[in-house]
Design an enzyme around this catalytic site. Sequence first.
Site, mmCIF file in Angstrom:
data_model
loop_
_atom_site.group_PDB
_atom_site.id
_atom_site.type_symbol
_atom_site.label_atom_id
_atom_site.label_comp_id
_atom_site.label_asym_id
_atom_site.label_seq_id
_atom_site.Cartn_x
_atom_site.Cartn_y
_atom_site.Cartn_z
ATOM 1 N N ASP A 88 -1.682 -2.779 -1.743
ATOM 2 C CA ASP A 88 -2.052 -4.054 -2.352
ATOM 3 C C ASP A 88 -0.900 -4.620 -3.181
ATOM 4 O OD1 ASP A 88 -4.250 -5.717 -2.189
ATOM 5 O OD2 ASP A 88 -5.566 -4.380 -3.315
ATOM 6 N N GLU B 220 -14.477 -10.766 1.709
ATOM 7 C CA GLU B 220 -15.269 -10.148 0.651
ATOM 8 C C GLU B 220 -16.334 -11.102 0.128
ATOM 9 O OE1 GLU B 220 -14.752 -7.695 -3.577
ATOM 10 O OE2 GLU B 220 -12.980 -8.313 -2.436
ATOM 11 N N ASP C 128 -5.608 -2.510 -5.525
ATOM 12 C CA ASP C 128 -5.433 -2.749 -6.955
ATOM 13 C C ASP C 128 -6.753 -2.570 -7.703
ATOM 14 O OD1 ASP C 128 -6.725 -5.055 -6.122
ATOM 15 O OD2 ASP C 128 -5.192 -6.439 -6.847
ATOM 16 N N SER C 129 -7.815 -2.254 -6.974
ATOM 17 C CA SER C 129 -9.071 -1.838 -7.611
ATOM 18 C C SER C 129 -8.871 -0.589 -8.453
ATOM 19 C CB SER C 129 -10.136 -1.570 -6.543
ATOM 20 O OG SER C 129 -9.629 -0.722 -5.521
ATOM 21 N N LYS D 2 -1.088 -6.069 1.469
ATOM 22 C CA LYS D 2 -2.219 -7.002 1.400
ATOM 23 C C LYS D 2 -2.007 -7.972 0.257
ATOM 24 C CE LYS D 2 -6.430 -5.919 -0.192
ATOM 25 N NZ LYS D 2 -6.746 -7.058 -1.125
#
Length: 296
Positions: free
Chosen positions: A114, A212, A71-72, A143
């Site tokens: 995602d 992360e 989703d970045s 994810k």
Amino acid sequence: MNPSASASPPTGTPYGTLPSASPLPQRKPVSLPRLHEMRERGEKITMLTAYDATFAAVADAAGVECILVGDSLGMVCQGLSSTVGVTLETMRYHTESVVRGLQRVQATAWVIGDLPFGSYHESKEQALRSAAELMRAGAHMVKLEGGGWTAETVRFLVERGIPVCAHLGLTPQTVHALGGYRVQGRGDASALQLKRQALELQDAGAAMLVLEMVPAVLSKEITEQLQTCHTIGIGAGKDTAGQVLVMHDMLGINLGKNPKFVRNFMEGQASVRDAMAAYVAAVKNGSFPDNSLHAW
């Protein structure tokens, strides 16, 4: 006789062609058992984000095992200020695009889709419906972010045949609640919470776990504790089972300053494929990340 009838068929499309796959006998489709085998023999798992057919095919040709349709894309493709505005419909579209590109070149990468903000928070049933959308689009795994309450959702999905990658540490979908893009897991209480959540997610059936912006010492401890859930680091040091970067970051073409944990792999390379291959090689041989440069 019509001259065009004997003409050779075109070898490409008007808008370029996707890279050729390596010979099929040399290629093994990436699967959860294969990823486990890599972990067992100490081989690092490589992952990159990709959002379209061409870059996904290039990443696979460069040897990347796992492609995350992240989703970045909301930030690097749509120009949003965070990932919160990304919709499930958008994620399905980009997942379909990636999968079509991989299919065209008979690629073998493992595809992770995602689940965007708001697509799994309401209930386990909502999470199942959302995950089914991405699986129908061709994803092999979904994810989701966060610990604690998400363990029950992970278990619900895994019991229904949907592989899950979890995500702890800096979770961009909740960046406002975290107070910004800050390192997570500092301090004894925070570290213990992350360790507990990681074990809960493994027990729930998560097969992978993105860590992360977690201190390198902590991510190493979590990795050693998890035997069936493979950690994938981003800003979490070199001792995770694998690494992931946002493609635009590692190619040096993002819209802002690269985070500390990123290395520009385009430097000194002649092509995007060469840069991706350099990333794969650096992760495999342990030269990236360098804890003194890319970790906390």
